[in-house]
Design an enzyme around this catalytic site. Sequence first.
Site, PDB file in Angstrom:
ATOM      1  N   SER A 120       0.833  -1.203   0.000  1.00  0.00           N
ATOM      2  CA  SER A 120       0.000   0.000   0.000  1.00  0.00           C
ATOM      3  C   SER A 120       0.862   1.247   0.000  1.00  0.00           C
ATOM      4  CB  SER A 120      -0.906   0.013   1.233  1.00  0.00           C
ATOM      5  OG  SER A 120      -1.748  -1.114   1.239  1.00  0.00           O
ATOM      6  N   HIS A 141       0.416  -2.978  -7.105  1.00  0.00           N
ATOM      7  CA  HIS A 141      -0.601  -2.660  -6.098  1.00  0.00           C
ATOM      8  C   HIS A 141      -1.951  -3.124  -6.631  1.00  0.00           C
ATOM      9  CE1 HIS A 141      -3.206   0.457  -3.891  1.00  0.00           C
ATOM     10  NE2 HIS A 141      -2.987  -0.561  -3.105  1.00  0.00           N
ATOM     11  N   GLU A 153      -2.101  -0.847  -9.994  1.00  0.00           N
ATOM     12  CA  GLU A 153      -1.123   0.241 -10.045  1.00  0.00           C
ATOM     13  C   GLU A 153       0.251  -0.427 -10.072  1.00  0.00           C
ATOM     14  OE1 GLU A 153      -2.011   2.589  -6.596  1.00  0.00           O
ATOM     15  OE2 GLU A 153      -1.270   4.431  -7.494  1.00  0.00           O
ATOM     16  N   ASN A 191      -2.804   5.493  -2.609  1.00  0.00           N
ATOM     17  CA  ASN A 191      -2.855   5.496  -1.147  1.00  0.00           C
ATOM     18  C   ASN A 191      -2.364   6.787  -0.497  1.00  0.00           C
ATOM     19  OD1 ASN A 191      -4.226   3.165  -0.701  1.00  0.00           O
ATOM     20  ND2 ASN A 191      -2.407   1.893  -0.917  1.00  0.00           N
TER      21      ASN A 191
HETATM   22  N1  LIG Z   1      -6.114  -5.217   2.049  1.00  0.00           N
HETATM   23  C1  LIG Z   1      -6.126  -4.485   0.953  1.00  0.00           C
HETATM   24  O1  LIG Z   1      -7.191  -4.025   0.506  1.00  0.00           O
HETATM   25  C2  LIG Z   1      -4.843  -4.226   0.203  1.00  0.00           C
HETATM   26  C3  LIG Z   1      -4.924  -3.704  -1.097  1.00  0.00           C
HETATM   27  C4  LIG Z   1      -3.742  -3.531  -1.837  1.00  0.00           C
HETATM   28  C5  LIG Z   1      -2.518  -3.859  -1.281  1.00  0.00           C
HETATM   29  N2  LIG Z   1      -2.475  -4.332   0.006  1.00  0.00           N
HETATM   30  C6  LIG Z   1      -1.136  -4.670   0.529  1.00  0.00           C
HETATM   31  O2  LIG Z   1      -0.980  -6.070   0.362  1.00  0.00           O
HETATM   32  C7  LIG Z   1      -0.167  -6.589   1.427  1.00  0.00           C
HETATM   33  C8  LIG Z   1      -0.953  -7.661   2.164  1.00  0.00           C
HETATM   34  O3  LIG Z   1      -2.124  -7.067   2.694  1.00  0.00           O
HETATM   35  P1  LIG Z   1      -3.331  -7.955   3.262  1.00  0.00           P
HETATM   36  O4  LIG Z   1      -4.503  -7.055   3.338  1.00  0.00           O
HETATM   37  O5  LIG Z   1      -3.405  -9.230   2.532  1.00  0.00           O
HETATM   38  O6  LIG Z   1      -2.802  -8.231   4.751  1.00  0.00           O
HETATM   39  P2  LIG Z   1      -3.230  -9.430   5.733  1.00  0.00           P
HETATM   40  O7  LIG Z   1      -2.889  -8.953   7.091  1.00  0.00           O
HETATM   41  O8  LIG Z   1      -4.617  -9.872   5.435  1.00  0.00           O
HETATM   42  O9  LIG Z   1      -2.257 -10.631   5.278  1.00  0.00           O
HETATM   43  C9  LIG Z   1      -0.866 -10.577   5.426  1.00  0.00           C
HETATM   44  C10 LIG Z   1      -0.361 -11.997   5.490  1.00  0.00           C
HETATM   45  O10 LIG Z   1       1.072 -11.972   5.488  1.00  0.00           O
HETATM   46  C11 LIG Z   1       1.481 -13.072   6.285  1.00  0.00           C
HETATM   47  N3  LIG Z   1       2.892 -12.985   6.657  1.00  0.00           N
HETATM   48  C12 LIG Z   1       3.461 -12.229   7.632  1.00  0.00           C
HETATM   49  N4  LIG Z   1       4.797 -12.485   7.680  1.00  0.00           N
HETATM   50  C13 LIG Z   1       5.057 -13.407   6.721  1.00  0.00           C
HETATM   51  C14 LIG Z   1       6.228 -14.077   6.288  1.00  0.00           C
HETATM   52  N5  LIG Z   1       7.399 -13.844   6.861  1.00  0.00           N
HETATM   53  N6  LIG Z   1       6.129 -14.958   5.279  1.00  0.00           N
HETATM   54  C15 LIG Z   1       4.930 -15.214   4.678  1.00  0.00           C
HETATM   55  N7  LIG Z   1       3.784 -14.614   5.051  1.00  0.00           N
HETATM   56  C16 LIG Z   1       3.846 -13.718   6.063  1.00  0.00           C
HETATM   57  C17 LIG Z   1       0.530 -13.007   7.480  1.00  0.00           C
HETATM   58  O11 LIG Z   1       0.532 -14.218   8.220  1.00  0.00           O
HETATM   59  C18 LIG Z   1      -0.791 -12.724   6.776  1.00  0.00           C
HETATM   60  O12 LIG Z   1      -1.473 -13.928   6.443  1.00  0.00           O
HETATM   61  C19 LIG Z   1       0.181  -5.402   2.325  1.00  0.00           C
HETATM   62  O13 LIG Z   1       1.431  -4.900   1.967  1.00  0.00           O
HETATM   63  C20 LIG Z   1      -0.922  -4.397   2.004  1.00  0.00           C
HETATM   64  O14 LIG Z   1      -0.518  -3.076   2.226  1.00  0.00           O
HETATM   65  C21 LIG Z   1      -3.607  -4.539   0.743  1.00  0.00           C
END
Ligand SMILES: NC(=O)c1ccc[n+]([C@@H]2O[C@H](COP(=O)([O-])OP(=O)(O)OC[C@H]3O[C@@H](n4cnc5c(N)ncnc54)[C@H](O)[C@@H]3O)[C@@H](O)[C@H]2O)c1
Length: 283
Positions: A120, A141, A153, A191
């Site tokens: 993000s 993204h 993105e 973002n």
């Molecule tokens: N949620 C959204 O709408 C959204 C949209 C675009 C981008 N993002 C980005 O995508 C990424 C993930 O977001 P999310 O919403 O899926 O978060 P989330 O919290 O739902 O999932 C993150 C996952 O990463 C795992 N994790 C942590 N450490 C790890 C490791 N060492 N090895 C493997 N897995 C590991 C966690 O256990 C968890 O399952 C973030 O960087 C976020 O900013 C999120």
Amino acid sequence: MSIQTVGVIGAGVMGVGVAHNLAQTGYSVILVDIADDILAHAKEEITKNIRLQRMLNRKQNQESVETLLNRITLTQEYGLLTDVDFVIENATEKWEIKKKIYELIDPICPQDVIFAVNTSAISITRVGSVTKRAQQIIGTHFMNPVPMKKTVEVIRGYHTSEETITTTLELLANMGKEGIVVNDMPGIVSNRVLMLTVNEAVYLVQDQVATAEEVDRIFKSCFGHPMGPLETADLIGLDTILYSVDVLYESYNDSKYRPCPLLKKMVDAGLYGRKSGQGFYTY
Ligand SMILES: NC(=O)c1ccc[n+]([C@@H]2O[C@H](COP(=O)([O-])OP(=O)(O)OC[C@H]3O[C@@H](n4cnc5c(N)ncnc54)[C@H](O)[C@@H]3O)[C@@H](O)[C@H]2O)c1
């Protein structure tokens, strides 16, 4: 290089969507996370989402749910990434977590493999700096829910090569998506605007100017937005919102990115939004 197998790191909200989208467009997926219960939950979510998508979108000659699921290997074993052709990383939005992952996978994955960072707000150039393949680091993204959203993105880091951009756009096109390529700055385009808007909307609730429902209704009724900022926050995950605002604050050293105390309090209380069943709304 022809891409057949994609390593997907992180099986949370985004990793589940990316793995599902890849499997339904014919790719094999190695989906890595850190605990068995997280992987089991991810498998349930993917199965549920594939079935739901089929109900909404009835097409002839669809591959079976089992065929799609069989394309996804869920594992805690990073060693399985030795044979992947591309990596999409979707781990928690915290620099220390992402940094360790890239330090770990850089020596494991073949040298020509591209690492796409789904983030993000974290700088792609900064991710590149902890690997020996800065030219092959790119930001993707994705939007949530991934299989439904057609635009990504795409972020060009300082050293990202044109070849990396071309290969990534091709992969996205095969996944049914169009990439919009922008230059790297923390929070990129979407973002820097969205996180400030959400954070400010939380201040409105904290300051009792309006309820969450009233804030959202104003955005939907007055501006025609399909969702209000607080519904969007619940969809993204309040923890991910807080970590993203923290990254922006740390990256720009600008007080306009200070996270709202109510947002911190809700995250401390475990109110993460849809994924925990409670945020500004109850699910
Ligand atoms: N949620 C959204 O709408 C959204 C949209 C675009 C981008 N993002 C980005 O995508 C990424 C993930 O977001 P999310 O919403 O899926 O978060 P989330 O919290 O739902 O999932 C993150 C996952 O990463 C795992 N994790 C942590 N450490 C790890 C490791 N060492 N090895 C493997 N897995 C590991 C966690 O256990 C968890 O399952 C973030 O960087 C976020 O900013 C999120």
